[in-house]
Design an enzyme around this catalytic site. Sequence first.
Site, PDB file in Angstrom:
ATOM      1  N   ARG A  28       0.856  -1.204   0.000  1.00  0.00           N
ATOM      2  CA  ARG A  28       0.000   0.000   0.000  1.00  0.00           C
ATOM      3  C   ARG A  28       0.887   1.247   0.000  1.00  0.00           C
ATOM      4  O   ARG A  28       1.093   1.874  -1.021  1.00  0.00           O
ATOM      5  CB  ARG A  28      -0.933  -0.066   1.220  1.00  0.00           C
ATOM      6  CG  ARG A  28      -2.186   0.761   1.100  1.00  0.00           C
ATOM      7  CD  ARG A  28      -2.015   2.180   1.572  1.00  0.00           C
ATOM      8  NE  ARG A  28      -1.505   2.298   2.931  1.00  0.00           N
ATOM      9  CZ  ARG A  28      -1.016   3.423   3.440  1.00  0.00           C
ATOM     10  NH1 ARG A  28      -0.973   4.513   2.705  1.00  0.00           N
ATOM     11  NH2 ARG A  28      -0.554   3.461   4.674  1.00  0.00           N
ATOM     12  N   ASP A  29       1.470   1.588   1.136  1.00  0.00           N
ATOM     13  CA  ASP A  29       2.275   2.809   1.230  1.00  0.00           C
ATOM     14  C   ASP A  29       3.521   2.730   0.352  1.00  0.00           C
ATOM     15  O   ASP A  29       3.978   3.730  -0.199  1.00  0.00           O
ATOM     16  CB  ASP A  29       2.686   3.046   2.692  1.00  0.00           C
ATOM     17  CG  ASP A  29       2.748   4.520   3.046  1.00  0.00           C
ATOM     18  OD1 ASP A  29       2.346   5.350   2.208  1.00  0.00           O
ATOM     19  OD2 ASP A  29       3.190   4.846   4.153  1.00  0.00           O
TER      20      ASP A  29
ATOM     21  N   HIS B 278       3.051   4.376  12.742  1.00  0.00           N
ATOM     22  CA  HIS B 278       3.354   4.379  11.304  1.00  0.00           C
ATOM     23  C   HIS B 278       4.447   5.419  11.081  1.00  0.00           C
ATOM     24  O   HIS B 278       4.205   6.617  11.228  1.00  0.00           O
ATOM     25  CB  HIS B 278       2.081   4.729  10.521  1.00  0.00           C
ATOM     26  CG  HIS B 278       2.282   4.806   9.042  1.00  0.00           C
ATOM     27  ND1 HIS B 278       2.107   3.716   8.220  1.00  0.00           N
ATOM     28  CD2 HIS B 278       2.652   5.826   8.240  1.00  0.00           C
ATOM     29  CE1 HIS B 278       2.352   4.082   6.955  1.00  0.00           C
ATOM     30  NE2 HIS B 278       2.687   5.356   6.948  1.00  0.00           N
TER      31      HIS B 278
ATOM     32  N   HIS C  14       7.872   7.043   8.945  1.00  0.00           N
ATOM     33  CA  HIS C  14       8.689   7.189   7.740  1.00  0.00           C
ATOM     34  C   HIS C  14      10.088   7.605   8.164  1.00  0.00           C
ATOM     35  O   HIS C  14      10.263   8.275   9.181  1.00  0.00           O
ATOM     36  CB  HIS C  14       8.079   8.246   6.812  1.00  0.00           C
ATOM     37  CG  HIS C  14       6.888   7.748   6.058  1.00  0.00           C
ATOM     38  ND1 HIS C  14       6.916   7.456   4.721  1.00  0.00           N
ATOM     39  CD2 HIS C  14       5.629   7.468   6.477  1.00  0.00           C
ATOM     40  CE1 HIS C  14       5.719   7.023   4.338  1.00  0.00           C
ATOM     41  NE2 HIS C  14       4.913   7.016   5.379  1.00  0.00           N
TER      42      HIS C  14
ATOM     43  N   ASN D  17       8.957   4.547   4.015  1.00  0.00           N
ATOM     44  CA  ASN D  17       8.656   4.016   5.341  1.00  0.00           C
ATOM     45  C   ASN D  17       9.931   3.461   5.962  1.00  0.00           C
ATOM     46  O   ASN D  17      10.893   3.157   5.260  1.00  0.00           O
ATOM     47  CB  ASN D  17       7.655   2.858   5.207  1.00  0.00           C
ATOM     48  CG  ASN D  17       6.328   3.301   4.649  1.00  0.00           C
ATOM     49  OD1 ASN D  17       6.138   3.305   3.437  1.00  0.00           O
ATOM     50  ND2 ASN D  17       5.423   3.683   5.512  1.00  0.00           N
TER      51      ASN D  17
ATOM     52  N   CYS E 144       6.235   9.975  -0.153  1.00  0.00           N
ATOM     53  CA  CYS E 144       5.345  10.963   0.395  1.00  0.00           C
ATOM     54  C   CYS E 144       5.248  12.034  -0.670  1.00  0.00           C
ATOM     55  O   CYS E 144       6.266  12.554  -1.115  1.00  0.00           O
ATOM     56  CB  CYS E 144       5.947  11.517   1.682  1.00  0.00           C
ATOM     57  SG  CYS E 144       5.036  12.927   2.256  1.00  0.00           S
TER      58      CYS E 144
HETATM   59 ZN    ZN Z   1       2.903   6.473   5.200  1.00  0.00          ZN
END
Ligand code: ZN
Length: 309
Positions: free
Chosen positions: A20-21, A212, A214, A254, A245
């Site tokens: 996902r990210d 979460h 980064h 991440n 991002c």
């Molecule tokens: Zn993120």
Amino acid sequence: MTATIPTPRNDISVIEVSPRDGLQNEKIPLSVDQRIDLITQLGNAGTKRIEAVAFVHPTRVPQMANAEEVMAGLPRDNGVSYSGLILNRKGLDRALDSKVDEVHLVIPGTDEMSLANQNVTVAEMLVLAKEVSDVCKEENVPLTMTVAVAFGCPFAGEVPTEQVARVLDGMVGLHLAEIGLADTIGVGVPWQVRALAGAVRERFATEPMRLHLHNTRNNGYANALAGLEAGVVGFDSSVGGFGGCPFAPNATGNIATEDLNYMLERSGVSTGLNHDALVSTASWLSNALEKDAPALLGRAGQFPAKEAK
Ligand code: ZN
């Protein structure tokens, strides 16, 4: 004061977010088959929880299109819990129709972010949060709720702990399996982790906390350690450290699963993750995305070199 070897523990979950990210800001979109392949590899590497898809509009995040097809192609009954990220009611309905194991609702910590990203205020998001909580309770699907930009916002700048606390106030009484705090743009530092974890604990006595992070400004692992010490039991990470991002186009992604796993395992936490399998998955993903992985363990190697297990 003498340092002691940490007491072994196995209550920490690493939630893999690369599907996902890790992919949502990449120039090269992976096909449905490649995404299924990635998630399957991650499961084979011992990952127990994977954020597999996001149910968002494909015109906004084309890399996340066809989430239903990805979910339909995944191996099930293999002990892996697949979650779907949602931002609205439509996303919830799609997630439940796709038989996700967990729902993940993200609530921005500032109106500026919420309006820019989702075109609603935080207060409106909290009304949605109640609805999502009611439906997930009824459907018996675990719900994680995460406050995004909790450490800093690309639009509002500094986000005081009290502001995040007000968002958390709006979540009290909901049926939550987990409370998340997201450093969406990678600006956080360890004292913020301690302050925000404290704000969660003042309002939620027992719900597990998740972070979460980064590594945008190289504080990601320090923040993870601060979280571990502050009682956080869930950590999002992305194999290879991919993930971007949109507000920091040249930044790393991440925190990397293999690098996080190294710190956890060497600190007495057993995660069940297979280092070699993670590194080979990171290498596969690096080829697919045609870019180098920011993660360091794939280059430096494991220590001690030969694992006893
Ligand atoms: Zn993120």
